[in-house]
Enzyme design. Structure first.
Site, PDB file in Angstrom:
ATOM      1  N   SER A 293       0.806  -1.212   0.000  1.00 29.16           N
ATOM      2  CA  SER A 293       0.000   0.000   0.000  1.00 29.16           C
ATOM      3  C   SER A 293       0.843   1.268   0.000  1.00 29.16           C
ATOM      4  O   SER A 293       1.989   1.282   0.454  1.00 29.16           O
ATOM      5  CB  SER A 293      -0.908   0.002   1.239  1.00 29.16           C
ATOM      6  OG  SER A 293      -0.132  -0.134   2.415  1.00 29.16           O
TER       7      SER A 293
ATOM      8  N   GLN B 196       1.691   4.166   1.957  1.00 32.59           N
ATOM      9  CA  GLN B 196       1.602   4.171   3.412  1.00 32.59           C
ATOM     10  C   GLN B 196       2.649   5.091   4.019  1.00 32.59           C
ATOM     11  O   GLN B 196       3.556   5.581   3.344  1.00 32.59           O
ATOM     12  CB  GLN B 196       1.815   2.751   3.955  1.00 32.59           C
ATOM     13  CG  GLN B 196       3.164   2.151   3.594  1.00 32.59           C
ATOM     14  CD  GLN B 196       3.325   0.715   4.088  1.00 32.59           C
ATOM     15  OE1 GLN B 196       3.978   0.490   5.101  1.00 32.59           O
ATOM     16  NE2 GLN B 196       2.717  -0.230   3.377  1.00 32.59           N
TER      17      GLN B 196
ATOM     18  N   HIS C 277       4.462   5.670   8.315  1.00 34.11           N
ATOM     19  CA  HIS C 277       4.498   5.218   9.701  1.00 34.11           C
ATOM     20  C   HIS C 277       4.559   6.433  10.615  1.00 34.11           C
ATOM     21  O   HIS C 277       5.308   7.382  10.352  1.00 34.11           O
ATOM     22  CB  HIS C 277       5.708   4.315   9.942  1.00 34.11           C
ATOM     23  CG  HIS C 277       5.798   3.177   8.981  1.00 34.11           C
ATOM     24  ND1 HIS C 277       4.767   2.290   8.782  1.00 34.11           N
ATOM     25  CD2 HIS C 277       6.786   2.797   8.132  1.00 34.11           C
ATOM     26  CE1 HIS C 277       5.126   1.399   7.872  1.00 34.11           C
ATOM     27  NE2 HIS C 277       6.337   1.699   7.458  1.00 34.11           N
TER      28      HIS C 277
ATOM     29  N   LYS D  56       7.952   3.827  13.925  1.00 28.22           N
ATOM     30  CA  LYS D  56       8.420   2.717  13.099  1.00 28.22           C
ATOM     31  C   LYS D  56       9.333   3.196  11.972  1.00 28.22           C
ATOM     32  O   LYS D  56       9.055   2.988  10.787  1.00 28.22           O
ATOM     33  CB  LYS D  56       7.215   1.952  12.517  1.00 28.22           C
ATOM     34  CG  LYS D  56       7.581   0.632  11.836  1.00 28.22           C
ATOM     35  CD  LYS D  56       6.368   0.049  11.124  1.00 28.22           C
ATOM     36  CE  LYS D  56       6.717  -1.210  10.349  1.00 28.22           C
ATOM     37  NZ  LYS D  56       5.610  -1.724   9.544  1.00 28.22           N
TER      38      LYS D  56
ATOM     39  N   GLU E 292      12.324   2.627   9.479  1.00 28.98           N
ATOM     40  CA  GLU E 292      12.725   1.324   8.939  1.00 28.98           C
ATOM     41  C   GLU E 292      13.785   1.470   7.861  1.00 28.98           C
ATOM     42  O   GLU E 292      13.999   2.557   7.315  1.00 28.98           O
ATOM     43  CB  GLU E 292      11.510   0.581   8.391  1.00 28.98           C
ATOM     44  CG  GLU E 292      10.808   1.267   7.235  1.00 28.98           C
ATOM     45  CD  GLU E 292       9.499   0.597   6.838  1.00 28.98           C
ATOM     46  OE1 GLU E 292       8.873  -0.050   7.687  1.00 28.98           O
ATOM     47  OE2 GLU E 292       9.100   0.743   5.669  1.00 28.98           O
TER      48      GLU E 292
ATOM     49  N   HIS F  40       5.581   6.013   1.273  1.00 29.52           N
ATOM     50  CA  HIS F  40       6.336   5.022   0.520  1.00 29.52           C
ATOM     51  C   HIS F  40       5.451   3.831   0.195  1.00 29.52           C
ATOM     52  O   HIS F  40       4.361   3.658   0.765  1.00 29.52           O
ATOM     53  CB  HIS F  40       7.567   4.548   1.305  1.00 29.52           C
ATOM     54  CG  HIS F  40       7.238   3.879   2.608  1.00 29.52           C
ATOM     55  ND1 HIS F  40       6.886   4.590   3.729  1.00 29.52           N
ATOM     56  CD2 HIS F  40       7.194   2.572   2.984  1.00 29.52           C
ATOM     57  CE1 HIS F  40       6.649   3.767   4.731  1.00 29.52           C
ATOM     58  NE2 HIS F  40       6.822   2.531   4.306  1.00 29.52           N
TER      59      HIS F  40
ATOM     60  N   ARG G 130      -2.448   3.617   5.911  1.00 25.32           N
ATOM     61  CA  ARG G 130      -2.563   3.368   4.474  1.00 25.32           C
ATOM     62  C   ARG G 130      -3.538   4.336   3.816  1.00 25.32           C
ATOM     63  O   ARG G 130      -4.483   4.803   4.456  1.00 25.32           O
ATOM     64  CB  ARG G 130      -3.033   1.932   4.220  1.00 25.32           C
ATOM     65  CG  ARG G 130      -2.146   0.869   4.845  1.00 25.32           C
ATOM     66  CD  ARG G 130      -2.740  -0.523   4.649  1.00 25.32           C
ATOM     67  NE  ARG G 130      -1.889  -1.554   5.217  1.00 25.32           N
ATOM     68  CZ  ARG G 130      -1.956  -1.969   6.476  1.00 25.32           C
ATOM     69  NH1 ARG G 130      -2.853  -1.446   7.290  1.00 25.32           N
ATOM     70  NH2 ARG G 130      -1.145  -2.915   6.917  1.00 25.32           N
TER      71      ARG G 130
ATOM     72  N   LYS H 188      -7.137  -3.087   2.242  1.00 28.91           N
ATOM     73  CA  LYS H 188      -7.232  -2.928   3.692  1.00 28.91           C
ATOM     74  C   LYS H 188      -7.776  -1.545   4.050  1.00 28.91           C
ATOM     75  O   LYS H 188      -7.986  -0.686   3.195  1.00 28.91           O
ATOM     76  CB  LYS H 188      -5.860  -3.151   4.334  1.00 28.91           C
ATOM     77  CG  LYS H 188      -5.319  -4.558   4.181  1.00 28.91           C
ATOM     78  CD  LYS H 188      -3.977  -4.713   4.897  1.00 28.91           C
ATOM     79  CE  LYS H 188      -3.436  -6.125   4.777  1.00 28.91           C
ATOM     80  NZ  LYS H 188      -2.126  -6.285   5.482  1.00 28.91           N
TER      81      LYS H 188
END
Length: 460
Positions: A147, A149, A151, A174, A176, A314, A333, A339
């Site tokens: 998706s 999205q 964080h 989050k 990453e 991203h 998302r 979802k």
């Protein structure tokens, strides 16, 4: 990354990326003596044994199936028929790793660490992160785009978790980093002012869905201001696009598809245009198809890495990677997904920075070992490539590590190991703080391992 922490992280980035031989005792790894003054651990602490652990497979629909899936091969699930999307190695309650048979089978790694966090994690790590692993280590096999999205930062994560705990299951941020194992494609961050102007000039299907005043402001923006002067207009334009009705989005995508298919007969479509058509086939009528025009299209070669801060948009598109992040599963998302979409939250939280993401290629820290250091305290990743017959010793570090054997075979020697230390494809080892590890390649090919650990700069 959140606006409140962008400056700090940017300032720290040079330090994080600059950690190398001089700063870490010649081998690029912290020795116990380096931190005796700030991370003492009594010799009478409970045993700190290196243990085999079992990761948890996530069968998301976007994952790769069968032998083609690296996750399936590592987990021994190539015959299951289900998509094997992610292999989780860590303590997140959604899918915690467990101790393998012979090391206390049936006990989760989280439970085991809770028995003696200062001894197993190191005193500094246990004090900072509450006796839990601060990082979550993953392998991803991406067959279908994830998706659009972002964080949340810590503050937003806490608020979302308190408000909707069923959707946002923890209160942590989050950040990453993904290290490409195969060619890996992603969308990441907003395109430059110059590229955005090209989109608004050449893609009428997008221009018609954004606010006209914002489009004019963006088209007349100065190149030298780095996008700072147009951030509010970019946010307004993007928010209007993402909030467009399904009917209007579907009509715009249909027109776009017809136009690009027609133009492909007389010219070569750009990589971004080809991507858009591919996304449309997989997510027809989804606003994420159009929003992809706003994002940088990134291709990583094996061994290259990409890090993503909080509040940055991203979407991973295809390929396989090793991923490490702060221990969280918070995802907001807004497109390219069946979802739950939280469009309003995503559009309001983004930084709207316009720059191409930095690509990390790693820094050699000793023979056969390359380190990837993002500007986050929670984690770093080392890649080991050992030719046949070669060995390397990773000196004891003040924090915990998780090792994953990706390819090849060999031996691993560490304090307290109970089973001879054979290292084969898919094996996962938890190594407590202050534990020296020796790795030896014994198979016909290269022994490839990845290590996740707390960022070395945290101990400096």
């Amino acid at each position: 990354m959140a606006s409140s922490s962008t400056a700090t992280s940017s300032a720290q980035m040079g330090l994080g990326l600059g950690l190398g031989l001089g700063a870490m005792g010649g081998l690029g790894l912290l020795l116990p003596a380096d931190r005796e003054d700030c991370d003492p651990e009594p010799c009478a602490s409970p045993p700190r044994a290196a243990l085999r652990v079992c990761g948890a497979v996530q069968h998301y629909e976007w994952g790769t199936r069968g032998e083609a899936s690296l996750v399936a091969r590592l987990a021994g699930e190539t015959e299951s028929g289900r998509p094997c999307a992610e292999l989780w190695m860590g303590t997140h309650p959604a899918a915690p790793s467990s101790l393998a048979d012979g090391g206390g089978g049936g006990v989760s790694l989280r439970e085991w660490l809770a028995r003696s966090p200062a001894a197993l994690l190191g005193r500094a790590v246990a004090a900072r992160w509450g006796g839990d692993l601060p990082f979550l280590f993953k392998v991803l096999s991406v067959a279908k785009p994830l998706s659009i999205q972002a964080h949340p930062d810590r503050e937003l994560a806490r608020a979302l978790h308190a408000l909707r705990p069923a959707t946002y299951r923890d209160a942590n941020h989050k950040p990453e980093m993904a290290v490409a194992v195969t060619e890996f494609r992603a969308l990441c961050g907003f395109v430059s002012v110059q590229e955005l102007k090209i989109v608004l000039r050449t893609v009428p299907e997008v221009r018609m869905l954004v606010n006209k005043e914002d489009a004019v402001k963006l088209m007349t923006a100065k190149e030298h201001d780095g996008g700072i002067g147009v951030r509010s207009h970019l946010q307004s334009a993007f928010t209007k696009l993402m909030g467009t009705t399904k009917e209007a989005v579907s009509e715009a995508i249909s027109k776009l598809k017809i136009r690009l298919n027609g133009e492909s007969k007389i010219r070569t479509l750009t990589e971004k245009e080809q991507l858009i058509l591919s996304l449309e086939q997989q997510y027809p009528g989804d606003v994420g198809v159009l929003s992809a025009f706003f994002f940088n299209y990134v291709k990583l070669s094996p061994g290259e890495a990409l890090y993503i801060g909080a509040n940055e948009p991203h979407a991973y598109l295809s390929g396989e990677c090793v991923e490490c992040m702060a221990t969280s599963d918070n995802v907001i998302r807004a497109g390219l997904t069946p979802k739950y979409k939280d469009v309003q939250t995503l559009c309001s939280m983004l930084t709207y920075n316009q720059m191409f993401p930095e690509i990390l290629r790693g820094v050699p820290v000793q023979p056969y070992v390359t380190r990837y250091t993002p500007p986050f305290d929670e984690f770093e990743v080392d890649r080991y490539l050992l030719p046949h017959g070669k060995s390397v010793t990773t000196q004891a570090v003040p924090g915990p590590s998780i090792f994953l054997v990706m390819t090849g075979e060999g031996e691993i020697e560490a304090d307290g190991m109970a089973d001879g230390g054979k290292a084969n494809v898919g094996d996962v080892f938890f190594v407590p703080a202050r534990t020296e590890v020796k790795l030896q390649a014994s198979g016909p090919g290269c022994l490839q391992l990845y290590r996740a650990g707390v960022n070395s700069r945290f101990f400096c």
